[in-house]
Design a protein around this motif. Structure first.
Motif, short mmCIF file in Angstrom:
data_model
loop_
_atom_site.label_atom_id
_atom_site.label_comp_id
_atom_site.label_asym_id
_atom_site.label_seq_id
_atom_site.Cartn_x
_atom_site.Cartn_y
_atom_site.Cartn_z
N ASP A 1 20.94 50.51 59.27
CA ASP A 1 21.22 51.64 60.13
C ASP A 1 20.87 51.30 61.58
O ASP A 1 19.85 51.72 62.09
CB ASP A 1 20.42 52.84 59.63
CG ASP A 1 21.07 54.15 60.00
OD1 ASP A 1 20.45 55.19 59.77
OD2 ASP A 1 22.20 54.10 60.53
N TRP A 2 21.74 50.53 62.22
CA TRP A 2 21.46 50.12 63.60
C TRP A 2 21.97 51.12 64.62
O TRP A 2 21.65 51.03 65.81
CB TRP A 2 22.10 48.75 63.87
CG TRP A 2 21.61 47.67 62.93
CD1 TRP A 2 22.32 47.10 61.92
CD2 TRP A 2 20.32 47.06 62.91
NE1 TRP A 2 21.55 46.17 61.27
CE2 TRP A 2 20.31 46.11 61.86
CE3 TRP A 2 19.16 47.20 63.67
CZ2 TRP A 2 19.21 45.33 61.56
CZ3 TRP A 2 18.06 46.42 63.38
CH2 TRP A 2 18.09 45.50 62.33
N GLY A 3 22.80 52.09 64.18
CA GLY A 3 23.37 53.06 65.11
C GLY A 3 22.31 53.85 65.86
O GLY A 3 22.36 53.94 67.09
N PRO A 4 21.34 54.45 65.17
CA PRO A 4 20.35 55.28 65.86
C PRO A 4 19.53 54.56 66.92
O PRO A 4 18.98 55.20 67.81
CB PRO A 4 19.46 55.78 64.71
CG PRO A 4 20.37 55.81 63.53
CD PRO A 4 21.26 54.60 63.71
N VAL A 5 19.42 53.22 66.83
CA VAL A 5 18.64 52.52 67.87
C VAL A 5 19.54 51.93 68.96
O VAL A 5 19.06 51.30 69.90
CB VAL A 5 17.74 51.40 67.30
CG1 VAL A 5 16.59 52.00 66.53
CG2 VAL A 5 18.52 50.41 66.47
N ALA B 1 19.05 60.05 65.95
CA ALA B 1 19.53 60.14 64.58
C ALA B 1 21.03 60.41 64.50
O ALA B 1 21.71 59.98 63.56
CB ALA B 1 18.76 61.23 63.83
N SER B 2 21.57 61.10 65.50
CA SER B 2 22.99 61.46 65.44
C SER B 2 23.91 60.31 65.83
O SER B 2 25.12 60.36 65.65
CB SER B 2 23.24 62.65 66.39
OG SER B 2 22.86 62.29 67.70
N ARG B 3 23.33 59.27 66.38
CA ARG B 3 24.16 58.16 66.85
C ARG B 3 24.58 57.29 65.67
O ARG B 3 23.76 56.94 64.82
CB ARG B 3 23.35 57.31 67.83
CG ARG B 3 24.15 56.28 68.53
CD ARG B 3 23.28 55.35 69.36
NE ARG B 3 24.16 54.46 70.07
CZ ARG B 3 24.63 54.67 71.29
NH1 ARG B 3 24.23 55.70 71.97
NH2 ARG B 3 25.48 53.83 71.84
#
Lengths: 170, 173
Positions: free
Chosen positions: A55-59, A160-162
């Protein structure tokens, strides 16, 4: 039409885009991805992560690639800047490839900055066993590759939404 | 040939700090990279090892240290700009020297400041330090003075010696 590519020449500078992060261990990777996000926001480009699907999106990742190889990822995506934490499993393939391409790998860096007008990235690292710091660049060669000392990067903020798109390399 | 790559590094016990000039000066000659001590031992266990140093003429003392630690022969590759060579150039030079080597052995980088790039760039066998290395005996040091050292000028190797990384600025930490 890119005539240089048609005739097998080198990719033009404008074809390099995005900040790539090559990740191994999740904790170190998150800090490096967050740093990449900061750089990408200043340049107005994507953050592309290569590594285990996670889950790399949120960072801060925009795109996540897995499968294939590091070499395939870099040659396909042609990032302007590559960041990675210098774990042994990553050092070997990255440095071998960098030597083939006559590219420097600057590091270990505790910071990287980019000149927005020239798009030249500079890594800051210690020398003389920590007595001095030096700012080092790759002299215009691309991609510009930096090994990041993730322990000296700040904890990443997460959104979190990213989300990031996930692609599999063949 | 079993080639072991040895790096001359600043003697951190002999540095002078100048706040007015915002830099550090090396006061003495460079010393053998502590990370390479174990690499020399491992290389000697494999067989007759040749130690190679890329540096200035004065780095011959680093090479003699490697010979005292068991290397059978030494190669000193010199160039007046050796201190500014980056890992890309060093790897090109060592690849040219080790063209006929059966095995190339490298230590990991200088403590804290380095990635240990050259070994990976060469596809060499990487040796990480594991415990203290043995100090050479006085007899070994004397014998090292008689071991063969070959000197090569880097510009005679036919490789591109132009550094690819650019240092923009430096200053005290």
């Amino acid at each position: 039409m890119n005539w240089a590519n048609l005739y097998g020449g080198a990719a033009e500078e404008s074809e390099y885009s995005g900040i790539a992060v090559i990740v191994g261990a999740a904790d170190a990777g998150k800090r490096v991805v967050a740093k990449a996000r900061e750089l990408a926001d200043s340049l107005g480009c994507y953050v592309k992560v290569y590594g285990p699907a996670s889950d790399w999106g949120p960072v801060g990742a925009d795109q996540v690639f897995s499968g294939g190889s590091i070499l395939k990822f870099v040659e396909q995506e042609k990032p302007e800047v590559v960041l990675f934490a210098p774990e042994p499993v990553l050092l070997e393939p990255i440095l071998k490839w960098a030597q083939e391409k006559s590219l420097p790998v600057i590091g270990p860096c505790f910071d990287v900055s980019i000149d927005i007008s020239t798009r030249e990235a500079v890594g800051r690292r210690t020398i003389f066993a920590g007595a001095m710091t030096a700012d080092i660049g790759s002299g215009g060669r691309k991609p510009q590759i930096f090994a990041m000392d993730a322990s000296r990067l700040p904890e990443p903020l997460t959104q979190a939404s990213r989300t990031a798109t996930i692609s599999a390399l063949e | 040939m079993i080639l072991v790559c040895v790096k001359p590094v600043p003697d951190t016990s002999n540095l002078a700090v100048s706040t007015s000039q915002n830099r550090v000066f090396e006061r003495g000659k460079r010393v053998l990279n502590p990370q390479d001590e174990r690499a020399i031992e491992i290389a000697c266990q494999m067989g007759e090892a040749t130690a190679v140093v890329v540096g200035l003429e004065e780095d011959i003392d680093v090479l003699r240290n490697a010979l005292a630690r068991g290397a059978a022969k030494g190669i000193l590759v010199t160039h007046p700009d050796a201190r500014s060579f980056d890992a890309v150039v060093i790897a090109r030079i060592l690849a040219a020297v080790g063209r006929d080597a059966q095995k190339i052995v490298c230590g990991t980088g200088w403590p804290s400041d380095a990635l240990g790039q050259v070994g990976y760039r060469l596809g060499a066998e990487i040796v990480a330090p594991s415990g203290p290395s043995k100090l050479p005996s006085a007899m070994a040091i004397m014998k090292a003075m008689k071991k063969e050292i070959k000197k090569i000028a880097a510009q005679d190797l036919g490789v591109d010696l132009t550094p690819v990384s650019v240092t923009k600025s430096m200053g005290l930490a």
